[in-house]
Design a protein around this motif. Structure first.
Motif, PDB file in Angstrom:
ATOM      1  N   ALA A  68       0.855  -1.179   0.000  1.00 39.14           N
ATOM      2  CA  ALA A  68       0.000   0.000   0.000  1.00 39.14           C
ATOM      3  C   ALA A  68       0.898   1.239   0.000  1.00 39.14           C
ATOM      4  N   CYS A  69       0.767   2.063  -1.063  1.00 42.98           N
ATOM      5  CA  CYS A  69       1.605   3.261  -1.190  1.00 42.98           C
ATOM      6  C   CYS A  69       0.799   4.451  -0.712  1.00 42.98           C
ATOM      7  N   MET A  70       1.077   4.925   0.487  1.00 42.70           N
ATOM      8  CA  MET A  70       0.265   5.981   1.088  1.00 42.70           C
ATOM      9  C   MET A  70       1.133   7.163   1.490  1.00 42.70           C
ATOM     10  N   LEU A  71       1.958   7.581   0.547  1.00 40.78           N
ATOM     11  CA  LEU A  71       2.876   8.701   0.796  1.00 40.78           C
ATOM     12  C   LEU A  71       2.121  10.023   0.755  1.00 40.78           C
ATOM     13  N   PRO A  72       2.646  11.040   1.436  1.00 40.29           N
ATOM     14  CA  PRO A  72       2.065  12.376   1.314  1.00 40.29           C
ATOM     15  C   PRO A  72       2.233  12.900  -0.119  1.00 40.29           C
ATOM     16  N   ASP A  73       1.340  13.809  -0.530  1.00 35.23           N
ATOM     17  CA  ASP A  73       1.306  14.311  -1.910  1.00 35.23           C
ATOM     18  C   ASP A  73       2.690  14.691  -2.441  1.00 35.23           C
ATOM     19  N   ASP A  74       3.457  15.441  -1.629  1.00 34.27           N
ATOM     20  CA  ASP A  74       4.727  15.974  -2.159  1.00 34.27           C
ATOM     21  C   ASP A  74       5.709  14.863  -2.526  1.00 34.27           C
ATOM     22  N   LEU A  75       5.612  13.707  -1.877  1.00 34.92           N
ATOM     23  CA  LEU A  75       6.521  12.609  -2.215  1.00 34.92           C
ATOM     24  C   LEU A  75       5.992  11.759  -3.373  1.00 34.92           C
ATOM     25  N   ARG A  76       4.779  12.078  -3.840  1.00 36.13           N
ATOM     26  CA  ARG A  76       4.208  11.326  -4.960  1.00 36.13           C
ATOM     27  C   ARG A  76       4.314  12.081  -6.274  1.00 36.13           C
ATOM     28  N   MET A  77       4.532  13.387  -6.194  1.00 37.08           N
ATOM     29  CA  MET A  77       4.415  14.231  -7.372  1.00 37.08           C
ATOM     30  C   MET A  77       5.584  14.113  -8.344  1.00 37.08           C
ATOM     31  N   THR A  78       6.741  13.669  -7.863  1.00 36.76           N
ATOM     32  CA  THR A  78       7.929  13.669  -8.715  1.00 36.76           C
ATOM     33  C   THR A  78       8.644  12.314  -8.647  1.00 36.76           C
TER      34      THR A  78
END
Lengths: 104, 209
Positions: A61-71
């Motif tokens: 399950a990949c539940m990272l905060p937005d900023d770590l998902r954007m790039t």
């Protein structure tokens, strides 16, 4: 990932903490202690409150905060996930997903 | 399971071999993980039948060890996906896949539906990145009745951490010192291997009797 994880986790987005919804796309059975256990390989987790989506990729399950998902690599992997399951993922996520959807 | 058997089993795990310096990861040695888990179970009954989280789980040694000692469920969370892939492989190797699970995420953002029983954690030491260990402690105390957490040893740090734990609504009930061998995994380490002293804190939150 196991289904029971959804009984424990809430949405990690700040100020959200809502109950999550799980849609399983691919799973297999493994034998553990003589019992068959369902191992989820690919699934979509959604939050009905903040409208975020989170992927389950290769059983995690990949539940990272937005900023770590954007790039970076994570963005590439999560976009590939949407592409892989675009026939099953709801159109509003594909088009206007939070934090992102698929590129037109 | 005897302590020796737990040690031997955990020693067979695959350890992560490259490290992200900004995250200050130091793998918990199998012997220390086994000793911490064994004492948590034998002295306090904090593992068997419990819902356990491993914050910053790395290769999963605390979560898998807890599962081996009879935890109801053990979940590891880490911000690095390659660490979780190692955890997954280790869990399959040691036959704990039915009671363990893994989450890619930031420990500080972790949100749960209900409080859990026990946190085990070897957080970043917070030397290079100030306060990194406190972010983990804050989360642990807010979600778990009992927390086991490893920190750099030293009188000053003990006073600082006791106060910090109290401010976070917890009480330190026990401190145990371990010698922690650090292999030369970072370039700035000059010796091949050196020993550092690490304190294991047992912390109770407000729900703990």
């Amino acid at each position: 990932m196991k289904r029971w994880l959804m009984d424990i986790l809430a949405c990690p987005a700040p100020e959200c903490k809502n109950e999550l919804h799980l849609e399983v796309y691919k799973s297999h059975m493994v034998e553990s202690d003589g019992e068959d256990v369902e191992e989820i390989d690919e699934a979509l987790i959604t939050c009905p409150k903040c409208d975020r989506w989170y992927p389950v990729i290769d059983g995690i399950a990949c539940m990272l905060p937005d900023d770590l998902r954007m790039t970076g690599k994570q963005r590439i992997e999560e976009e590939a996930f949407l592409e892989r399951w675009k026939d099953k993922v709801a159109p509003n996520i594909l088009n206007n997903g939070i934090p992102f959807g698929v590129k037109p | 399971m005897r302590l020796k058997d737990l040690e031997i089993t955990l020693q067979s795990m695959e350890r992560i071999s490259d490290y992200d310096i900004s995250l200050e990861q130091y793998p918990t040695p199998a012997t220390i993980a086994a000793a911490v888990l064994f004492s948590a179970e034998m002295d306090h009954g904090d593992i068997g039948g419990k819902l356990v989280f491993d914050l910053g789980c790395g290769d999963g040694i605390f979560a898998i060890g807890a599962a081996l000692l009879g935890a109801k469920k053990a979940v590891g969370i880490d911000v690095q996906s390659k660490a979780l892939k190692a955890s997954q492989r280790n869990s399959n190797l040691l036959g704990t896949e039915d009671t363990t699970d893994w989450v890619l995420g930031d420990v500080a953002d972790l949100a749960l539906k209900a409080p859990i029983d026990t946190v085990l954690s070897n957080p970043p030491f917070g030397v290079k990145k100030r306060g990194a260990d406190l972010r983990f402690l804050r989360k642990a105390i807010s979600i778990a009745r009992v927390t086991y957490s490893m920190h750099l040893s030293g009188e000053k740090n003990r006073v600082f951490l006791r106060n910090a734990v109290e401010d976070l609504g917890g009480v330190v009930t026990q401190i145990e010192r371990f010698e922690f061998p650090i292999p030369r995994i970072y370039k700035f380490h000059r010796k091949e291997r050196h020993m550092i002293r690490v304190d294991l804190y047992r912390i109770c939150n407000a729900d703990c009797e």
